[in-house]
Design a protein around this motif. Sequence first.
Motif, mmCIF file in Angstrom:
data_model
loop_
_atom_site.group_PDB
_atom_site.id
_atom_site.type_symbol
_atom_site.label_atom_id
_atom_site.label_comp_id
_atom_site.label_asym_id
_atom_site.label_seq_id
_atom_site.Cartn_x
_atom_site.Cartn_y
_atom_site.Cartn_z
ATOM 1 N N LEU A 40 -17.841 3.149 16.142
ATOM 2 C CA LEU A 40 -19.283 3.389 16.130
ATOM 3 C C LEU A 40 -19.748 3.985 14.805
ATOM 4 N N GLN A 41 -18.992 4.914 14.246
ATOM 5 C CA GLN A 41 -19.402 5.508 12.977
ATOM 6 C C GLN A 41 -19.377 4.482 11.856
ATOM 7 N N GLU A 42 -18.459 3.523 11.932
ATOM 8 C CA GLU A 42 -18.409 2.465 10.925
ATOM 9 C C GLU A 42 -19.623 1.545 11.055
ATOM 10 N N LEU A 43 -19.971 1.182 12.274
ATOM 11 C CA LEU A 43 -21.125 0.310 12.500
ATOM 12 C C LEU A 43 -22.416 0.971 12.038
ATOM 13 N N GLU A 44 -22.563 2.245 12.332
ATOM 14 C CA GLU A 44 -23.758 2.978 11.912
ATOM 15 C C GLU A 44 -23.841 3.040 10.391
ATOM 16 N N PHE A 45 -22.730 3.335 9.732
ATOM 17 C CA PHE A 45 -22.715 3.484 8.277
ATOM 18 C C PHE A 45 -23.054 2.169 7.573
ATOM 19 N N ILE A 46 -22.551 1.054 8.105
ATOM 20 C CA ILE A 46 -22.775 -0.253 7.483
ATOM 21 C C ILE A 46 -24.234 -0.679 7.581
ATOM 22 N N GLY A 47 -24.890 -0.308 8.672
ATOM 23 C CA GLY A 47 -26.289 -0.688 8.837
ATOM 24 C C GLY A 47 -26.591 -1.507 10.070
ATOM 25 N N ASP A 70 0.831 -1.206 0.000
ATOM 26 C CA ASP A 70 0.000 0.000 0.000
ATOM 27 C C ASP A 70 0.867 1.258 0.000
ATOM 28 N N LEU A 71 0.724 2.047 -1.049
ATOM 29 C CA LEU A 71 1.496 3.286 -1.163
ATOM 30 C C LEU A 71 0.752 4.468 -0.568
ATOM 31 N N ARG A 72 -0.560 4.305 -0.400
ATOM 32 C CA ARG A 72 -1.376 5.390 0.141
ATOM 33 C C ARG A 72 -1.892 5.022 1.523
ATOM 34 N N ALA A 73 -1.870 5.987 2.410
ATOM 35 C CA ALA A 73 -2.395 5.771 3.755
ATOM 36 C C ALA A 73 -3.915 5.686 3.702
ATOM 37 N N GLY A 74 -4.492 5.059 4.712
ATOM 38 C CA GLY A 74 -5.939 4.917 4.774
ATOM 39 C C GLY A 74 -6.499 5.465 6.068
ATOM 40 N N ASP A 75 -7.779 5.193 6.267
ATOM 41 C CA ASP A 75 -8.477 5.681 7.461
ATOM 42 C C ASP A 75 -9.536 4.658 7.841
ATOM 43 N N PHE A 76 -9.639 4.381 9.123
ATOM 44 C CA PHE A 76 -10.703 3.503 9.611
ATOM 45 C C PHE A 76 -11.227 4.079 10.917
ATOM 46 N N GLY A 77 -12.467 4.513 10.879
ATOM 47 C CA GLY A 77 -13.056 5.099 12.075
ATOM 48 C C GLY A 77 -12.323 6.328 12.565
ATOM 49 N N GLY A 78 -11.722 7.067 11.624
ATOM 50 C CA GLY A 78 -10.984 8.265 12.005
ATOM 51 C C GLY A 78 -9.569 7.999 12.462
ATOM 52 N N GLU A 79 -9.140 6.738 12.445
ATOM 53 C CA GLU A 79 -7.775 6.399 12.855
ATOM 54 C C GLU A 79 -6.925 6.095 11.624
ATOM 55 N N TYR A 80 -5.675 6.439 11.699
ATOM 56 C CA TYR A 80 -4.754 6.396 10.570
ATOM 57 C C TYR A 80 -4.306 4.969 10.266
ATOM 58 N N ARG A 94 -13.660 0.379 19.812
ATOM 59 C CA ARG A 94 -13.036 1.676 20.017
ATOM 60 C C ARG A 94 -14.009 2.784 19.625
ATOM 61 N N LYS A 95 -13.716 3.997 20.036
ATOM 62 C CA LYS A 95 -14.621 5.115 19.778
ATOM 63 C C LYS A 95 -14.932 5.261 18.289
ATOM 64 N N GLY A 96 -13.905 5.132 17.456
ATOM 65 C CA GLY A 96 -14.098 5.306 16.025
ATOM 66 C C GLY A 96 -14.907 4.212 15.360
#
Length: 459
Positions: free
Chosen positions: A254-261, A92-102, A250-252
Amino acid sequence: MDPFTKSRDICLWFQQLGILILFTQVFLCQSTCDVELDTLQKRSAPGLKAPKKLWWAKELTPDLHVAGGLIERQIKYAAEAGFKSIISLFNDLRAGDFGGEYLPTAFEASHIAKIAGLQYLAVLEEDEEFASEDAIRKLTEAISQVQKPILLHCNRAFTIAYTTLLYLANQSRHDPNFVPHVDSEKFYKMSALMGKDFTSNETLKAVVAKVTGEPIVENPPKPETEPDDWLDFWLAHPVYRNWYTAGQIRKGHLQELEFIGFKSVINMRLDTTHNGKPSQETVTLLNVLDGTPTYDKDYKPLRQTHSHIKNIILDASKQNHYISPTSPVNYEHRHYEEYGDEIGYNEDLQSEHIKEFDLDYYLLPIESTGKYSKELFAKYKDKLLEIGKQGPVLVHCASGKRVAFMAVLAAALQHEKDFKWALKRINELGFEVSRTKNRDVYEMYSAWLNPDHGNKTEL
């Protein structure tokens, strides 16, 4: 005693001993031998030596575990749990994001892994095809170059599960003594129980056939999971349909769980007080031993004090920058992203934070060292089934163990599965339940799912 009588008594003694041994073997085997698992081998509970830190790792074999995108902490936790190497499927050459974490690039991840004491390899370039014999060849070469056990990962734990299973299938095809033996049938059964669907894409199916040397499987088993995009929260363990388990979120997340459904989150950890006594559970901490108690015998907070934490450090030789570039010590003593405070895990912080999301939240506490019983499940049965009817639900505790015991039974009751199914599913998740292992859970399942339980007739 005459020689004839003595000889007869010895023969009778050996006959009785043989009957006893046979009875013991039948007793030990009876609860598990009639349950055929779809796993490649007997699966262990997730997390190796640190289940609270690595509850999200998915075991294919004892030496090969798969995961999705890893933040810096997860890479370090992998080392602390006992992994020797990390293999990233893609460079992976590009950084990502998961739940606001790097999510670090492969280059950054290799540096983090080195600090943690791990070997690190990236296999494919970003534009390379993963569903190919060439990808399996490159993965095979990478696996041969690093120490085991290995944590293999990609973005959503999908492509890495596919390629690693095909690595095992390829080894099985060319080495009749290879263990575990993986053919097309095992490939699809294992992927289905992990909630991964490799059946809808004809290219994926064709590559499976090519690697195994077997015909394309026309109607392979498919996972029964909802929502369809649950892998966007790859850390969860699918139980059945709408039921999923996890360790401490983790705190971040929750937004992933909500978005998925996901519709609901059930927390089975203890509140700050339980039965009138302080009961904060622990949070995970970098370079600190898992499983150490929060309080001393007088319920005085102990674990996160500097004077005590020095006694439970995992590796005293670690430099301070292992924790962070500005850390004054080589250990962590707070973990706010896991809803931690100065004592440990604080459920009040989690319940307050979740109000910001469109997720229903329920606290159904169970003691981590308590016994399971028909009465314990009865306490929460109606609420669990009510929650299950609302849609996808994530049930979490600290490591995923106590919720696995409860969620399997809840899923069985909601979807009308039997006792044998529950035993099969809980063992496939890595938690052994039988007459001789976690017997209290075995009895709880039997009480609710076995119609002959009252007559003492068991599988």
